[in-house]
Every structure is written in C-alpha cells, then in structure tokens.
Design a protein around this motif. Structure first.
Motif, PDB file in Angstrom:
ATOM      1  N   TYR A 120       0.832  -1.207   0.000  1.00  0.00           N
ATOM      2  CA  TYR A 120       0.000   0.000   0.000  1.00  0.00           C
ATOM      3  C   TYR A 120       0.869   1.260   0.000  1.00  0.00           C
ATOM      4  CZ  TYR A 120      -3.445   3.491   1.418  1.00  0.00           C
ATOM      5  OH  TYR A 120      -4.234   4.608   1.474  1.00  0.00           O
ATOM      6  N   TYR A 121       1.808   1.337   0.919  1.00  0.00           N
ATOM      7  CA  TYR A 121       2.591   2.561   1.099  1.00  0.00           C
ATOM      8  C   TYR A 121       3.692   2.742   0.065  1.00  0.00           C
ATOM      9  CZ  TYR A 121       0.074   3.323   5.431  1.00  0.00           C
ATOM     10  OH  TYR A 121      -0.922   3.559   6.353  1.00  0.00           O
ATOM     11  N   SER A 122       4.096   1.689  -0.623  1.00  0.00           N
ATOM     12  CA  SER A 122       5.132   1.838  -1.652  1.00  0.00           C
ATOM     13  C   SER A 122       4.641   2.725  -2.795  1.00  0.00           C
ATOM     14  CB  SER A 122       5.573   0.473  -2.189  1.00  0.00           C
ATOM     15  OG  SER A 122       4.507  -0.162  -2.885  1.00  0.00           O
ATOM     16  N   ARG A 123       3.337   2.828  -2.962  1.00  0.00           N
ATOM     17  CA  ARG A 123       2.766   3.667  -4.027  1.00  0.00           C
ATOM     18  C   ARG A 123       3.079   5.145  -3.830  1.00  0.00           C
ATOM     19  NH1 ARG A 123      -3.312   1.746  -3.987  1.00  0.00           N
ATOM     20  NH2 ARG A 123      -2.867   1.634  -1.775  1.00  0.00           N
ATOM     21  N   VAL A 124       3.430   5.525  -2.594  1.00  0.00           N
ATOM     22  CA  VAL A 124       3.793   6.923  -2.327  1.00  0.00           C
ATOM     23  C   VAL A 124       5.263   7.045  -1.916  1.00  0.00           C
ATOM     24  CG1 VAL A 124       1.452   7.741  -1.829  1.00  0.00           C
ATOM     25  CG2 VAL A 124       2.857   6.823   0.029  1.00  0.00           C
ATOM     26  N   GLY A 125       6.050   6.014  -2.218  1.00  0.00           N
ATOM     27  CA  GLY A 125       7.496   6.118  -2.045  1.00  0.00           C
ATOM     28  C   GLY A 125       8.100   5.462  -0.817  1.00  0.00           C
ATOM     29  N   PHE A 126       7.318   4.748  -0.024  1.00  0.00           N
ATOM     30  CA  PHE A 126       7.879   4.078   1.159  1.00  0.00           C
ATOM     31  C   PHE A 126       8.539   2.766   0.756  1.00  0.00           C
ATOM     32  CE2 PHE A 126       5.084   7.027   3.258  1.00  0.00           C
ATOM     33  CZ  PHE A 126       5.734   7.308   4.445  1.00  0.00           C
ATOM     34  N   LYS A 127       9.649   2.452   1.461  1.00  0.00           N
ATOM     35  CA  LYS A 127      10.391   1.208   1.257  1.00  0.00           C
ATOM     36  C   LYS A 127      10.674   0.585   2.615  1.00  0.00           C
ATOM     37  CE  LYS A 127      12.656   3.133  -2.729  1.00  0.00           C
ATOM     38  NZ  LYS A 127      13.794   3.821  -3.241  1.00  0.00           N
ATOM     39  N   VAL A 128      10.853  -0.719   2.623  1.00  0.00           N
ATOM     40  CA  VAL A 128      11.188  -1.416   3.867  1.00  0.00           C
ATOM     41  C   VAL A 128      12.551  -0.927   4.358  1.00  0.00           C
ATOM     42  CG1 VAL A 128      11.671  -3.660   4.916  1.00  0.00           C
ATOM     43  CG2 VAL A 128       9.813  -3.439   3.253  1.00  0.00           C
ATOM     44  N   VAL A 129      12.639  -0.637   5.646  1.00  0.00           N
ATOM     45  CA  VAL A 129      13.910  -0.244   6.261  1.00  0.00           C
ATOM     46  C   VAL A 129      14.823  -1.465   6.270  1.00  0.00           C
ATOM     47  CG1 VAL A 129      15.002   0.495   8.413  1.00  0.00           C
ATOM     48  CG2 VAL A 129      12.851   1.543   7.689  1.00  0.00           C
ATOM     49  N   PRO A 130      16.053  -1.344   5.801  1.00  0.00           N
ATOM     50  CA  PRO A 130      16.967  -2.487   5.819  1.00  0.00           C
ATOM     51  C   PRO A 130      17.113  -3.068   7.228  1.00  0.00           C
ATOM     52  CG  PRO A 130      17.892  -0.712   4.509  1.00  0.00           C
ATOM     53  CD  PRO A 130      16.673  -0.155   5.199  1.00  0.00           C
ATOM     54  N   LYS A 131      17.099  -4.373   7.302  1.00  0.00           N
ATOM     55  CA  LYS A 131      17.163  -5.091   8.579  1.00  0.00           C
ATOM     56  C   LYS A 131      18.369  -4.647   9.406  1.00  0.00           C
ATOM     57  CE  LYS A 131      17.012  -9.605  10.611  1.00  0.00           C
ATOM     58  NZ  LYS A 131      16.360 -10.869  10.538  1.00  0.00           N
ATOM     59  N   GLY A 132      18.114  -4.380  10.690  1.00  0.00           N
ATOM     60  CA  GLY A 132      19.160  -4.026  11.632  1.00  0.00           C
ATOM     61  C   GLY A 132      19.561  -2.565  11.616  1.00  0.00           C
ATOM     62  N   ARG A 133      18.966  -1.779  10.751  1.00  0.00           N
ATOM     63  CA  ARG A 133      19.358  -0.381  10.606  1.00  0.00           C
ATOM     64  C   ARG A 133      18.788   0.506  11.709  1.00  0.00           C
ATOM     65  NH1 ARG A 133      19.845   2.400   5.298  1.00  0.00           N
ATOM     66  NH2 ARG A 133      20.497   4.477   5.918  1.00  0.00           N
ATOM     67  N   VAL A 134      17.565   0.211  12.134  1.00  0.00           N
ATOM     68  CA  VAL A 134      16.928   0.994  13.198  1.00  0.00           C
ATOM     69  C   VAL A 134      16.281   0.051  14.195  1.00  0.00           C
ATOM     70  CG1 VAL A 134      16.500   2.976  11.695  1.00  0.00           C
ATOM     71  CG2 VAL A 134      14.721   1.290  12.017  1.00  0.00           C
ATOM     72  N   ILE A 135      16.094   0.564  15.401  1.00  0.00           N
ATOM     73  CA  ILE A 135      15.459  -0.218  16.467  1.00  0.00           C
ATOM     74  C   ILE A 135      14.271   0.574  16.970  1.00  0.00           C
ATOM     75  CG2 ILE A 135      15.740  -1.226  18.761  1.00  0.00           C
ATOM     76  CD1 ILE A 135      18.786  -1.363  18.053  1.00  0.00           C
ATOM     77  N   MET A 136      13.132  -0.084  17.001  1.00  0.00           N
ATOM     78  CA  MET A 136      11.914   0.564  17.475  1.00  0.00           C
ATOM     79  C   MET A 136      11.586   0.005  18.852  1.00  0.00           C
ATOM     80  SD  MET A 136       8.750   1.401  15.166  1.00  0.00           S
ATOM     81  CE  MET A 136       7.245   2.058  15.807  1.00  0.00           C
ATOM     82  N   PRO A 137      11.071   0.840  19.757  1.00  0.00           N
ATOM     83  CA  PRO A 137      10.736   0.327  21.091  1.00  0.00           C
ATOM     84  C   PRO A 137       9.602  -0.688  21.023  1.00  0.00           C
ATOM     85  CG  PRO A 137       9.869   2.535  20.811  1.00  0.00           C
ATOM     86  CD  PRO A 137      10.710   2.237  19.596  1.00  0.00           C
ATOM     87  N   GLY A 138       9.690  -1.693  21.876  1.00  0.00           N
ATOM     88  CA  GLY A 138       8.623  -2.687  21.955  1.00  0.00           C
ATOM     89  C   GLY A 138       8.630  -3.634  20.784  1.00  0.00           C
TER      90      GLY A 138
END
Length: 170
Positions: A120-138
C-alpha cells in the motif's frame, strides 16, 4: 471507484474527540500496545502536518505525523492513517497521504517512517527499512517498518533507536 466530494483539512484541536472515536472503531483497544503508540505517549503529533478527510461535515478519515528521531536524525512518524470502512478503496487514504507528505516536504522535513503494509505505502514512495538499521521500542514486525525520503539521500547513513523527539515533548 465512484467520485467522492472529499475535503482535506488541517487537523484542529476540535477534531481530537472525533478522531479518537474513529481510531476506536477502526483499530480497537489493542492499538495502545503497539510500538507506534508507545512513541506517541510523550510527544504530541504535529497539527500542521496532520489532516482530516471530510465529506460535508462528516469526518471520514485522518492522518497524523509525530516528531521523532532515528538516532540523532530528526524525522517524522506517519500514523495512524485511518479511513471509515465504507469510504475505503475510494482514494481517501491516498489523498490524506499525499497532503501530509507534500506539506512535510514543504516545511523542510526530510524523512518519514511508519509501520504498515509495504504494498500500500510503496505507491507513495515508502520502502522497507533495511534489517538491523533501526530499532523501534517494543515489539514490531520489522518487515512492516517503512521509510520514505522526502529529500533524495536523506536516509543515507541514518541508523539507531527510534524515539520521540524530546525537543517537542509535552
């Protein structure tokens, strides 16, 4: 797809209760345990980058953006984006996305992240964040953590923990 007369407006403080009821209906009580909601506990979303979709006076959708940091890099977290079920698949979500991203870029923001469906979101330019690049809480499904560069190359070299932008804390 039938044509709807949708108006996209900047969110105002008066919209808060109607938007909360929309979130209750579309996401349910389990939304509060999601990682993205953990980030929203300490910093308010930016009204100037958050929008409502209306048909006449009826609120049919909403999108919000929250100031965050990825490591030391300022960014935005888009979401929640929600549209009333009878109005889905009619372009309302896309109109909200387009407006929120266009205005964020115009105000000098460079990066936007979100947790959502890549198709859905790739249609407006979003891409998967490369694995291990960022850490999200929880807990988070990292295959759903997406990034959009509002300025080409803005995500180059960016890594680290995703946290609220404490400069904007309440």
């Amino acid at each position: 797809m039938s044509e709807l007369d949708v108006t996209i407006l900047a969110e105002t403080p008066k919209d808060a209760q109607a938007i909360e009821r929309l979130h209750e209906r579309t996401f349910g009580p389990g939304r509060f345990v999601l990682s993205a909601y953990r980030l929203r506990e300490h910093v308010d979303h930016l009204l100037e980058l958050s929008f409502t979709a209306r048909i006449g006076t009826l609120l049919v959708g909403s999108v919000r953006q929250l100031p965050i940091c990825i490591g030391d890099t300022p960014a935005l977290m888009l979401g929640p984006l929600t549209v009333e079920p009878p109005f889905r698949k009619r372009g309302v979500g896309r109109m909200l996305l387009d407006r929120s991203l266009r205005d964020a870029k115009a105000k000098g923001h460079r990066l936007v992240i979100l947790v959502g469906d890549e198709p859905y979101y790739s249609r407006v330019g979003f891409k998967v964040v490369p694995k291990g690049r960022v850490i999200m809480p929880g807990p988070v499904d990292y295959s759903r953590l997406l990034v959009a560069e509002l300025v080409e190359g803005a995500f180059d070299g960016v890594s680290g923990d995703i946290r609220p932008d404490w400069n904007k804390a309440r």
